[in-house]
Design an enzyme around this catalytic site. Structure first.
Site, PDB file in Angstrom:
ATOM      1  N   CYS A   2       0.828  -1.204   0.000  1.00  0.00           N
ATOM      2  CA  CYS A   2       0.000   0.000   0.000  1.00  0.00           C
ATOM      3  C   CYS A   2       0.864   1.256   0.000  1.00  0.00           C
ATOM      4  O   CYS A   2       1.948   1.286   0.577  1.00  0.00           O
ATOM      5  CB  CYS A   2      -0.874   0.020   1.238  1.00  0.00           C
ATOM      6  SG  CYS A   2      -1.921  -1.419   1.354  1.00  0.00           S
ATOM      7  N   ARG A  27       4.590   0.659  -6.161  1.00  0.00           N
ATOM      8  CA  ARG A  27       4.452  -0.255  -5.026  1.00  0.00           C
ATOM      9  C   ARG A  27       3.447  -1.371  -5.322  1.00  0.00           C
ATOM     10  O   ARG A  27       3.365  -2.338  -4.581  1.00  0.00           O
ATOM     11  CB  ARG A  27       4.027   0.529  -3.780  1.00  0.00           C
ATOM     12  CG  ARG A  27       5.071   1.561  -3.358  1.00  0.00           C
ATOM     13  CD  ARG A  27       4.551   2.461  -2.275  1.00  0.00           C
ATOM     14  NE  ARG A  27       4.473   1.821  -0.989  1.00  0.00           N
ATOM     15  CZ  ARG A  27       5.457   1.763  -0.096  1.00  0.00           C
ATOM     16  NH1 ARG A  27       6.608   2.319  -0.370  1.00  0.00           N
ATOM     17  NH2 ARG A  27       5.298   1.166   1.051  1.00  0.00           N
ATOM     18  N   TRP A  82      -3.049  -2.634  -1.783  1.00  0.00           N
ATOM     19  CA  TRP A  82      -2.641  -3.951  -2.281  1.00  0.00           C
ATOM     20  C   TRP A  82      -3.286  -4.921  -1.296  1.00  0.00           C
ATOM     21  O   TRP A  82      -2.852  -5.029  -0.156  1.00  0.00           O
ATOM     22  CB  TRP A  82      -1.123  -4.013  -2.249  1.00  0.00           C
ATOM     23  CG  TRP A  82      -0.511  -5.128  -3.001  1.00  0.00           C
ATOM     24  CD1 TRP A  82      -0.227  -5.160  -4.332  1.00  0.00           C
ATOM     25  CD2 TRP A  82      -0.066  -6.375  -2.466  1.00  0.00           C
ATOM     26  NE1 TRP A  82       0.363  -6.353  -4.654  1.00  0.00           N
ATOM     27  CE2 TRP A  82       0.479  -7.118  -3.535  1.00  0.00           C
ATOM     28  CE3 TRP A  82      -0.069  -6.950  -1.195  1.00  0.00           C
ATOM     29  CZ2 TRP A  82       1.001  -8.386  -3.378  1.00  0.00           C
ATOM     30  CZ3 TRP A  82       0.451  -8.208  -1.035  1.00  0.00           C
ATOM     31  CH2 TRP A  82       0.976  -8.923  -2.124  1.00  0.00           C
ATOM     32  N   ASN A 108      -0.822   1.259   5.848  1.00  0.00           N
ATOM     33  CA  ASN A 108       0.010   0.293   5.130  1.00  0.00           C
ATOM     34  C   ASN A 108       0.555  -0.696   6.154  1.00  0.00           C
ATOM     35  O   ASN A 108       1.098  -0.271   7.170  1.00  0.00           O
ATOM     36  CB  ASN A 108       1.178   1.019   4.435  1.00  0.00           C
ATOM     37  CG  ASN A 108       2.201   0.038   3.887  1.00  0.00           C
ATOM     38  OD1 ASN A 108       1.852  -1.069   3.467  1.00  0.00           O
ATOM     39  ND2 ASN A 108       3.461   0.434   3.902  1.00  0.00           N
ATOM     40  N   GLY A 109       0.403  -1.986   5.886  1.00  0.00           N
ATOM     41  CA  GLY A 109       0.882  -2.989   6.845  1.00  0.00           C
ATOM     42  C   GLY A 109      -0.266  -3.881   7.258  1.00  0.00           C
ATOM     43  O   GLY A 109      -1.315  -3.908   6.606  1.00  0.00           O
ATOM     44  N   GLU A 486      18.770 -15.146 -11.466  1.00  0.00           N
ATOM     45  CA  GLU A 486      18.230 -13.810 -11.686  1.00  0.00           C
ATOM     46  C   GLU A 486      17.548 -13.717 -13.060  1.00  0.00           C
ATOM     47  O   GLU A 486      16.481 -13.121 -13.199  1.00  0.00           O
ATOM     48  CB  GLU A 486      19.354 -12.777 -11.542  1.00  0.00           C
ATOM     49  CG  GLU A 486      18.975 -11.333 -11.820  1.00  0.00           C
ATOM     50  CD  GLU A 486      17.866 -10.775 -10.942  1.00  0.00           C
ATOM     51  OE1 GLU A 486      17.462 -11.425  -9.951  1.00  0.00           O
ATOM     52  OE2 GLU A 486      17.365  -9.686 -11.267  1.00  0.00           O
ATOM     53  N   LYS A 490      13.659 -12.681 -13.420  1.00  0.00           N
ATOM     54  CA  LYS A 490      13.223 -11.529 -14.226  1.00  0.00           C
ATOM     55  C   LYS A 490      12.194 -11.980 -15.263  1.00  0.00           C
ATOM     56  O   LYS A 490      11.183 -11.331 -15.473  1.00  0.00           O
ATOM     57  CB  LYS A 490      14.410 -10.888 -14.962  1.00  0.00           C
ATOM     58  CG  LYS A 490      15.251  -9.939 -14.139  1.00  0.00           C
ATOM     59  CD  LYS A 490      14.571  -8.612 -13.938  1.00  0.00           C
ATOM     60  CE  LYS A 490      14.771  -7.980 -12.619  1.00  0.00           C
ATOM     61  NZ  LYS A 490      14.929  -8.608 -11.394  1.00  0.00           N
ATOM     62  N   GLU A 493       8.802 -12.923 -13.598  1.00  0.00           N
ATOM     63  CA  GLU A 493       8.012 -11.833 -13.019  1.00  0.00           C
ATOM     64  C   GLU A 493       7.490 -10.874 -14.081  1.00  0.00           C
ATOM     65  O   GLU A 493       6.410 -10.313 -13.933  1.00  0.00           O
ATOM     66  CB  GLU A 493       8.762 -11.093 -11.910  1.00  0.00           C
ATOM     67  CG  GLU A 493       9.935 -10.280 -12.330  1.00  0.00           C
ATOM     68  CD  GLU A 493      10.636  -9.602 -11.157  1.00  0.00           C
ATOM     69  OE1 GLU A 493       9.979  -9.253 -10.180  1.00  0.00           O
ATOM     70  OE2 GLU A 493      11.868  -9.417 -11.256  1.00  0.00           O
ATOM     71  N   HIS A 509      20.816 -34.162 -12.108  1.00  0.00           N
ATOM     72  CA  HIS A 509      20.174 -34.668 -10.885  1.00  0.00           C
ATOM     73  C   HIS A 509      18.671 -34.404 -10.897  1.00  0.00           C
ATOM     74  O   HIS A 509      18.058 -34.334  -9.834  1.00  0.00           O
ATOM     75  CB  HIS A 509      20.849 -34.045  -9.664  1.00  0.00           C
ATOM     76  CG  HIS A 509      22.311 -34.343  -9.620  1.00  0.00           C
ATOM     77  ND1 HIS A 509      22.803 -35.593  -9.316  1.00  0.00           N
ATOM     78  CD2 HIS A 509      23.390 -33.571  -9.925  1.00  0.00           C
ATOM     79  CE1 HIS A 509      24.124 -35.573  -9.404  1.00  0.00           C
ATOM     80  NE2 HIS A 509      24.500 -34.356  -9.775  1.00  0.00           N
ATOM     81  N   LYS A 607       6.680  -3.270  -5.236  1.00  0.00           N
ATOM     82  CA  LYS A 607       8.100  -2.913  -5.214  1.00  0.00           C
ATOM     83  C   LYS A 607       8.691  -3.089  -3.813  1.00  0.00           C
ATOM     84  O   LYS A 607       9.785  -3.603  -3.658  1.00  0.00           O
ATOM     85  CB  LYS A 607       8.238  -1.459  -5.681  1.00  0.00           C
ATOM     86  CG  LYS A 607       9.658  -0.935  -5.697  1.00  0.00           C
ATOM     87  CD  LYS A 607      10.371  -1.398  -6.940  1.00  0.00           C
ATOM     88  CE  LYS A 607      11.815  -0.959  -6.992  1.00  0.00           C
ATOM     89  NZ  LYS A 607      12.593  -1.843  -7.866  1.00  0.00           N
TER      90      LYS A 607
HETATM   91  C1  F6R Z   1      12.613  -8.599  -8.355  1.00  0.00           C
HETATM   92  C2  F6R Z   1      12.621  -7.736  -7.196  1.00  0.00           C
HETATM   93  C3  F6R Z   1      12.358  -8.351  -5.870  1.00  0.00           C
HETATM   94  C4  F6R Z   1      13.139  -7.629  -4.774  1.00  0.00           C
HETATM   95  C5  F6R Z   1      12.743  -8.174  -3.400  1.00  0.00           C
HETATM   96  C6  F6R Z   1      13.550  -7.537  -2.271  1.00  0.00           C
HETATM   97  O1  F6R Z   1      12.884  -7.902  -9.545  1.00  0.00           O
HETATM   98  O2  F6R Z   1      12.797  -6.544  -7.311  1.00  0.00           O
HETATM   99  O3  F6R Z   1      12.652  -9.707  -5.886  1.00  0.00           O
HETATM  100  O4  F6R Z   1      14.505  -7.805  -5.000  1.00  0.00           O
HETATM  101  O5  F6R Z   1      11.386  -7.952  -3.173  1.00  0.00           O
HETATM  102  O6  F6R Z   1      13.355  -6.161  -2.208  1.00  0.00           O
HETATM  103  P1  F6R Z   1      14.423  -5.226  -1.516  1.00  0.00           P
HETATM  104  O7  F6R Z   1      15.663  -5.290  -2.314  1.00  0.00           O
HETATM  105  O8  F6R Z   1      13.812  -3.850  -1.501  1.00  0.00           O
HETATM  106  O9  F6R Z   1      14.625  -5.746  -0.124  1.00  0.00           O
END
Ligand code: F6R
Length: 612
Positions: A2, A27, A82, A108-109, A486, A490, A493, A509, A607
């Site tokens: 949020c 976010r 959210w 938020n929370g 990674e 990417k 997501e 394996h 985010k």
């Molecule tokens: C993926 C991504 C997430 C963040 C994760 C941790 O592209 O951005 O996997 O890396 O949510 O977030 P932070 O780095 O803010 O702790």
């Protein structure tokens, strides 16, 4: 998660709130709402239109300006929700009002004890209009205000009854010039402008409006008046904010992700710049303990989530090689709930773009409580993790708005390598001349990134060859393994395509059973010690019909051994993940855009993850 914005003062306008919500869009949200305090009382508007909710709200504000003007707005609260408790409906969207429509809250929370509070409040005759945990807050404030007739006090008392990590902002028709905010673990910043005061979940929401920024200490409720344009009590601590408005705007790019991808060379250059002092020692940004204590450290844990975890994985290779110290890696949400062996000789390094991710933040709190020393690598100055740490190294990547981490990821790897050099020089594992040599190698990375990004078109051409495939496997060895993870993260997501990353040696394996002619295998085949072994793994999947794509260097990865190639500059192997990851960002981006998906806002993702 949020997003919150609260505005009060001369000229408090709904446009500022909507603009703030637009800047918090990264976010993630599924509904949005605002409440404005006007001469007639509270006016509430909510939309549960998924990712269009903020634009629906903006259109509502524009229409009101045309039809209803002039309306006098004294203060306003906005929110992007959210959903966690209760579906993504208009009724559950914030702001929530009390039974008498005299108090409004955005939150938020999670209120962890909301069930108990809700039944208590219902027994005392309160009427609930939503299924949210949030609504209990406003009914508690309503009750407490009756006793004290002081909004700040009422919010503080109500807040003390709430369990869990959260940030709230409350307003009331009873005190029409006042906004009250409080936080525990979750972020909430305060800003002061020329004639307005603000609360917001994050700094970008206020860029261009606020000139000074403060963070709130935990637990204490802070009241802001539109006419007090400075801190009014000790719970506010000034923050240095170097980000400008332009850094939080798209600047002509089609989306934030493409802008942030192109900013990667600069992000690493800024993170690396000026890190060695005249005495030859590596410089960190904040040091709140005697460095002698760090010399006694005999074990390192790295804790992080998602992409930040992959940066930590890369750093483990560097730390163990150069610092000769055991490094354990943990996903933050696992570290919290197992029983890690941590004491005063343990260094726990938290890696986080936001510095607010709840799992990492709580893991670090717990490590500290167990006596460990805490180091934080993060991008947001003054974030909760940065304030809790004994040592901080900032990634100076500028604000990252796209949900998928790109520039902060490469900057994290650079910052972690600097942390490794700092640590190795403190422990005398390296001579100053070794540190100098490795720093020189690190400073070769930004130009290598720029060269790789100049081939962006060739990367996207390769990606276009793969648009019809539905299954992707990424293989890597040594530091190429986290790059493979990674690349898979990417891709899943952004494009929602099933994709997995594996260590090449693990293939036999289990995972090789999935390989057939409908699979794409992307191998991180740049020049490292295990290049030949990785290429043997590639032969195994090629023999089973997979489409082979190599991330490789010029002169390597012979064309006959691959269907497609991403070519990147060859750099010092331990630093190569910062370059090798770039074509994988291109692949994920292009396969998302090819499906008409918005790369800045992948579905279901936020985010900054401030709830467990
Ligand atoms: C993926 C991504 C997430 C963040 C994760 C941790 O592209 O951005 O996997 O890396 O949510 O977030 P932070 O780095 O803010 O702790």
């Amino acid at each position: 998660m949020c997003g919150i914005i609260g505005v009060c003062g001369v000229g408090s306008s709904l446009d500022v709130v909507v603009q703030g919500l637009e800047r918090l869009e990264y976010r993630g949200y599924d509904s949005a709402g605002l409440v404005s305090l006007e001469n007639s009382g509270f006016v509430v508007s909510k939309f549960a239109d998924g990712v269009s909710s903020v634009s629906s709200l903006a259109a509502w504000v524009r229409n009101r300006d045309l039809e209803d003007a002039p309306h006098q707005v004294r203060l306003a609260l906005g929110h992007t929700r959210w959903a966690t408790h209760g579906g993504a409906t208009k009724e559950n969207a914030h702001p929530h009002l009390d039974c008498t429509n005299r108090f409004a809250v955005v939150h938020n929370g999670i209120v962890e004890n909301y069930r108990v509070l809700r039944s208590e409040l219902m027994e005392r005759g309160h009427h609930f209009r939503s299924e949210t945990d949030t609504e209990v807050i406003v009914h508690l404030v309503e009750e407490r205000f009756r006793l004290s007739l002081d909004l700040r006090q009422a919010v503080e008392e109500a807040f003390s009854r709430l369990e869990g990590a959260m940030a709230i902002v409350v307003s009331s028709v009873e005190e029409p010039d006042l906004l009250v905010g409080a936080r525990r673990i979750s972020p909430l910043v305060v800003g002061f402008g020329e004639s307005m005061a603000f609360f917001a979940s994050d700094i970008p929401a206020l860029l261009g409006e606020a000139a000074r920024f403060y963070h709130l200490e935990e637990g204490e409720a802070v009241a802001l008046r539109g006419d007090d344009l400075g801190p009014t009590n000790g719970a506010l601590v000034e923050m240095e904010v170097s980000w400008d408005l332009q850094s939080a705007q798209r600047d002509g790019y089609p989306d934030f992700m493409s802008k942030e991808i192109q900013e990667q060379a600069r992000a690493v250059a800024d993170t690396v710049a000026g890190r060695v002092g005249d005495d030859g020692l590596v410089i960190v940004d904040e040091l709140r303990l005697d460095p002698e204590i760090l010399r006694t450290v005999n074990k390192v844990f790295m804790v992080a989530c998602g992409t930040s975890y992959h940066a930590a994985m890369v750093a483990k290779y560097f730390f163990e090689h150069y610092c000769r110290i055991p490094v354990e890696l943990d996903i933050s949400s696992e570290f919290r709930y197992r029983d890690p062996i941590v004491d005063a000789q343990t260094l726990v390094i938290g890696v986080s773009q936001s510095g607010e991710t709840i799992d990492t933040l709580v893991a670090l709190h717990e490590a500290k409580a167990a006596g460990a020393r805490v180091m934080v690598i993060c991008n947001v100055v003054g974030s909760s993790m940065a304030r809790l740490a004994d040592v901080v190294l900032y990634t100076r990547a500028g604000p990252e708005i796209g949900v998928a981490a790109t520039k902060t990821h490469v900057a994290q790897i650079a910052a972690l390598q600097i942390a490794g050099l700092y640590f190795a020089s403190l422990r005398r594992n390296l001579y100053p001349s070794d540190v100098e040599e490795l720093m020189a190698k690190l400073s070769e990375i930004p130009p290598a990134i720029a060269t790789a990004l100049a081939s962006w078109k060739s990367f996207t051409d390769v990606a276009h060859e793969l648009v019809d495939y539905r299954r992707f496997y990424f293989l890597g060895r040594h530091v190429g393994y986290p790059v493979a993870l990674e690349g898979a993260l990417k891709l899943k997501e952004l494009s929602y395509l099933p994709s997995e990353g594996y260590a090449g040696g693990e293939l036999k394996h289990g995972p090789i059973a999935m390989i057939d002619d409908k699979a794409v295998v992307v191998a991180i085949a740049t020049k490292t010690r295990l290049y030949d072994k990785l290429m043997s793994n590639v032969e195994e999947v090629r023999a089973r019909g997979a489409r082979i794509v190599l991330v490789t260097n010029e002169g390597l990865g012979e064309p006959q051994r691959a269907d497609l190639r991403f070519e990147v500059p060859r750099v010092f192997p331990l630093f190569s993940p910062m370059v090798d990851v770039l074509p994988l960002q291109a692949l994920a981006y292009e396969l998302a855009v090819a499906q008409g998906l918005n790369p800045d806002r992948p579905r279901n993702l936020a985010k900054t993850v401030t709830v467990e």
